[in-house]
Scaffold this motif. Structure first.
Motif, PDB file in Angstrom:
ATOM      1  N   ASP A  66       0.807  -1.222   0.000  1.00 49.25           N
ATOM      2  CA  ASP A  66       0.000   0.000   0.000  1.00 49.25           C
ATOM      3  C   ASP A  66       0.842   1.275   0.000  1.00 49.25           C
ATOM      4  OD1 ASP A  66       0.846   0.561   2.637  1.00 49.25           O
ATOM      5  OD2 ASP A  66      -0.937  -0.336   3.529  1.00 49.25           O
ATOM      6  N   ALA A  67       2.130   1.144  -0.264  1.00 51.36           N
ATOM      7  CA  ALA A  67       3.001   2.313  -0.296  1.00 51.36           C
ATOM      8  C   ALA A  67       2.724   3.152  -1.536  1.00 51.36           C
ATOM      9  CB  ALA A  67       4.461   1.877  -0.291  1.00 51.36           C
ATOM     10  N   PRO A  68       2.924   4.446  -1.448  1.00 51.87           N
ATOM     11  CA  PRO A  68       2.773   5.276  -2.644  1.00 51.87           C
ATOM     12  C   PRO A  68       3.876   4.968  -3.645  1.00 51.87           C
ATOM     13  CG  PRO A  68       3.747   6.547  -0.853  1.00 51.87           C
ATOM     14  CD  PRO A  68       3.348   5.220  -0.270  1.00 51.87           C
ATOM     15  N   ALA A  69       3.647   5.321  -4.897  1.00 51.10           N
ATOM     16  CA  ALA A  69       4.704   5.199  -5.901  1.00 51.10           C
ATOM     17  C   ALA A  69       5.871   6.077  -5.479  1.00 51.10           C
ATOM     18  CB  ALA A  69       4.173   5.612  -7.267  1.00 51.10           C
ATOM     19  N   LEU A  70       7.061   5.525  -5.553  1.00 57.04           N
ATOM     20  CA  LEU A  70       8.241   6.228  -5.064  1.00 57.04           C
ATOM     21  C   LEU A  70       9.043   6.838  -6.203  1.00 57.04           C
ATOM     22  CD1 LEU A  70       9.484   3.602  -2.445  1.00 57.04           C
ATOM     23  CD2 LEU A  70       8.075   5.632  -2.025  1.00 57.04           C
ATOM     24  N   ASP A  71       9.588   8.004  -5.929  1.00 56.38           N
ATOM     25  CA  ASP A  71      10.532   8.618  -6.857  1.00 56.38           C
ATOM     26  C   ASP A  71      11.964   8.287  -6.449  1.00 56.38           C
ATOM     27  OD1 ASP A  71      10.786  10.563  -9.171  1.00 56.38           O
ATOM     28  OD2 ASP A  71      12.116  11.494  -7.706  1.00 56.38           O
ATOM     29  N   VAL A  72      12.185   8.159  -5.134  1.00 58.70           N
ATOM     30  CA  VAL A  72      13.490   7.817  -4.575  1.00 58.70           C
ATOM     31  C   VAL A  72      13.298   6.708  -3.557  1.00 58.70           C
ATOM     32  CG1 VAL A  72      15.520   8.652  -3.308  1.00 58.70           C
ATOM     33  CG2 VAL A  72      14.299  10.202  -4.862  1.00 58.70           C
ATOM     34  N   LEU A  73      14.131   5.671  -3.638  1.00 57.20           N
ATOM     35  CA  LEU A  73      14.120   4.599  -2.640  1.00 57.20           C
ATOM     36  C   LEU A  73      15.448   4.627  -1.903  1.00 57.20           C
ATOM     37  CD1 LEU A  73      12.637   1.988  -1.550  1.00 57.20           C
ATOM     38  CD2 LEU A  73      14.157   0.732  -3.070  1.00 57.20           C
ATOM     39  N   LEU A  74      15.392   4.580  -0.579  1.00 56.08           N
ATOM     40  CA  LEU A  74      16.595   4.509   0.239  1.00 56.08           C
ATOM     41  C   LEU A  74      16.571   3.205   1.027  1.00 56.08           C
ATOM     42  CD1 LEU A  74      18.308   7.338   2.186  1.00 56.08           C
ATOM     43  CD2 LEU A  74      17.986   5.112   3.272  1.00 56.08           C
ATOM     44  N   LEU A  91      13.924  -9.540  -3.581  1.00 59.69           N
ATOM     45  CA  LEU A  91      14.824  -9.039  -4.627  1.00 59.69           C
ATOM     46  C   LEU A  91      14.047  -8.669  -5.884  1.00 59.69           C
ATOM     47  CD1 LEU A  91      17.834 -11.489  -4.186  1.00 59.69           C
ATOM     48  CD2 LEU A  91      17.596  -9.156  -3.290  1.00 59.69           C
ATOM     49  N   ASP A  92      12.988  -9.414  -6.175  1.00 62.22           N
ATOM     50  CA  ASP A  92      12.122  -9.057  -7.309  1.00 62.22           C
ATOM     51  C   ASP A  92      11.485  -7.689  -7.075  1.00 62.22           C
ATOM     52  OD1 ASP A  92      12.692 -11.439  -8.574  1.00 62.22           O
ATOM     53  OD2 ASP A  92      10.816 -12.418  -7.987  1.00 62.22           O
ATOM     54  N   TRP A  93      11.066  -7.428  -5.834  1.00 63.35           N
ATOM     55  CA  TRP A  93      10.479  -6.127  -5.516  1.00 63.35           C
ATOM     56  C   TRP A  93      11.509  -5.007  -5.696  1.00 63.35           C
ATOM     57  CZ3 TRP A  93      11.474  -2.383  -1.781  1.00 63.35           C
ATOM     58  CH2 TRP A  93      10.494  -1.386  -1.674  1.00 63.35           C
ATOM     59  N   ILE A  94      12.739  -5.264  -5.269  1.00 62.41           N
ATOM     60  CA  ILE A  94      13.820  -4.286  -5.454  1.00 62.41           C
ATOM     61  C   ILE A  94      14.014  -3.995  -6.937  1.00 62.41           C
ATOM     62  CG2 ILE A  94      16.330  -3.951  -5.274  1.00 62.41           C
ATOM     63  CD1 ILE A  94      14.945  -3.440  -2.631  1.00 62.41           C
ATOM     64  N   CYS A  95      14.046  -5.046  -7.758  1.00 57.06           N
ATOM     65  CA  CYS A  95      14.216  -4.856  -9.207  1.00 57.06           C
ATOM     66  C   CYS A  95      13.059  -4.059  -9.797  1.00 57.06           C
ATOM     67  CB  CYS A  95      14.347  -6.204  -9.904  1.00 57.06           C
ATOM     68  SG  CYS A  95      15.905  -7.033  -9.567  1.00 57.06           S
ATOM     69  N   GLU A  96      11.848  -4.329  -9.330  1.00 60.16           N
ATOM     70  CA  GLU A  96      10.690  -3.582  -9.816  1.00 60.16           C
ATOM     71  C   GLU A  96      10.803  -2.101  -9.443  1.00 60.16           C
ATOM     72  OE1 GLU A  96       7.302  -2.420 -11.639  1.00 60.16           O
ATOM     73  OE2 GLU A  96       8.343  -4.347 -11.865  1.00 60.16           O
ATOM     74  N   SER A  98      13.531  -0.484  -9.053  1.00 52.71           N
ATOM     75  CA  SER A  98      14.578   0.125  -9.882  1.00 52.71           C
ATOM     76  C   SER A  98      14.056   0.510 -11.255  1.00 52.71           C
ATOM     77  CB  SER A  98      15.775  -0.820 -10.019  1.00 52.71           C
ATOM     78  OG  SER A  98      15.502  -1.882 -10.911  1.00 52.71           O
ATOM     79  N   ARG A  99      12.994  -0.154 -11.691  1.00 53.57           N
ATOM     80  CA  ARG A  99      12.408   0.174 -12.998  1.00 53.57           C
ATOM     81  C   ARG A  99      11.442   1.349 -12.921  1.00 53.57           C
ATOM     82  NH1 ARG A  99      12.856  -5.567 -13.444  1.00 53.57           N
ATOM     83  NH2 ARG A  99      10.822  -5.933 -12.494  1.00 53.57           N
ATOM     84  N   THR A 100      10.911   1.632 -11.721  1.00 55.53           N
ATOM     85  CA  THR A 100       9.873   2.655 -11.621  1.00 55.53           C
ATOM     86  C   THR A 100      10.307   3.912 -10.878  1.00 55.53           C
ATOM     87  OG1 THR A 100       8.973   1.598  -9.627  1.00 55.53           O
ATOM     88  CG2 THR A 100       8.016   0.943 -11.746  1.00 55.53           C
ATOM     89  N   THR A 101      11.382   3.846 -10.085  1.00 53.00           N
ATOM     90  CA  THR A 101      11.873   5.035  -9.391  1.00 53.00           C
ATOM     91  C   THR A 101      12.944   5.706 -10.243  1.00 53.00           C
ATOM     92  OG1 THR A 101      13.658   3.907  -8.240  1.00 53.00           O
ATOM     93  CG2 THR A 101      11.529   3.971  -7.127  1.00 53.00           C
ATOM     94  N   SER A 102      13.202   6.967  -9.963  1.00 54.76           N
ATOM     95  CA  SER A 102      14.259   7.660 -10.687  1.00 54.76           C
ATOM     96  C   SER A 102      15.609   7.516  -9.996  1.00 54.76           C
ATOM     97  CB  SER A 102      13.914   9.140 -10.850  1.00 54.76           C
ATOM     98  OG  SER A 102      13.787   9.763  -9.587  1.00 54.76           O
ATOM     99  N   ASP A 155      21.690   7.111 -11.433  1.00 51.79           N
ATOM    100  CA  ASP A 155      20.421   6.627 -10.894  1.00 51.79           C
ATOM    101  C   ASP A 155      20.589   5.701  -9.700  1.00 51.79           C
ATOM    102  OD1 ASP A 155      21.523   4.647 -12.487  1.00 51.79           O
ATOM    103  OD2 ASP A 155      19.585   3.907 -13.182  1.00 51.79           O
ATOM    104  N   VAL A 156      21.834   5.428  -9.303  1.00 48.54           N
ATOM    105  CA  VAL A 156      22.131   4.629  -8.112  1.00 48.54           C
ATOM    106  C   VAL A 156      23.189   5.362  -7.295  1.00 48.54           C
ATOM    107  CG1 VAL A 156      23.039   2.453  -7.207  1.00 48.54           C
ATOM    108  CG2 VAL A 156      21.570   2.427  -9.232  1.00 48.54           C
TER     109      VAL A 156
END
Length: 197
Positions: A66-74, A91-96, A98-102, A155-156
């Motif tokens: 239920d988290a909002p769409a993220l622009d930055v993940l820390l 790890l799949d969630w992390i990869c996802e 990486s495709r949607t955050t800036s 981007d990382v």
């Protein structure tokens, strides 16, 4: 203008200062200057309360679902990162993300999770000094910058251990809102380290 979300990941075994240090920087900035268009939140795999490495308990604002769409993940580090490096759905969630955050960022051994997810392949990165060998074992193509407080590769962005997350977070403020804003934030939290020993 839609508010851009910065999400700090929490999990059992997270190192307290890895998460709370960046929170202090980013919350001070975003609360003081909402006109910059950013907000900071916390999220954990199932939401609720996590128990940190030093036994501090923190409640995440959101579950992943239920988290909002993220622009930055820390992604902080801590001993709890080791099981996450073997958790395929995680790890799949992390990869996802990486495709949607800036911007994907990590503190300390959070970079181990990024390496396990394949995000650091062939890239420069850093981690906690005692985890350099683990990072190399996870992916020997990483250009490990063991002496850097943080490494910005576009981007990382990865940072070394614990307190370095504060440095990296001030760098993020400078990237996202300018150097003067970062200097104001640093002054606001009175961060001017002069080690006593």
């Amino acid at each position: 203008m839609a508010v851009k979300q910065i999400g700090i990941v929490l999990f059992d075994g997270v190192e307290e200062l890895d998460a709370v240090g960046p929170w202090e920087v980013l919350a001070w900035w975003t609360h003081k200057h909402p006109e910059d268009g950013y907000a900071v939140t916390t999220l954990a795999p199932n939401g609720g309360t996590v128990t940190c490495a030093g036994r501090l308990r923190i409640e995440a604002e959101h579950a992943f679902a239920d988290a909002p769409a993220l622009d930055v993940l820390l992604h902080p580090g801590g001993r709890g990162t080791r099981p996450l490096c073997r958790d395929e759905p995680y790890l799949d969630w992390i990869c996802e993300q990486s495709r949607t955050t800036s911007l994907m960022t990590s503190v300390c051994t959070g970079s181990l999770v990024y390496a396990a997810a394949g995000l650091l392949r062939g890239r420069p990165a850093t981690t906690y000094w005692a985890a350099v060998g683990e990072l190399k074992r996870l992916d020997d193509t990483i250009d490990i910058r063991a002496d850097d407080r943080f490494v910005d590769d576009g981007d990382v962005v990865t940072s070394s251990g614990v307190s370095a997350g504060i440095d990296m977070s001030l760098h993020l403020v400078a990237r996202l809102a300018g150097t003067e804003r970062a200097r104001e934030t640093r002054r606001g939290i009175q961060y001017d380290p002069e080690p006593p020993v």
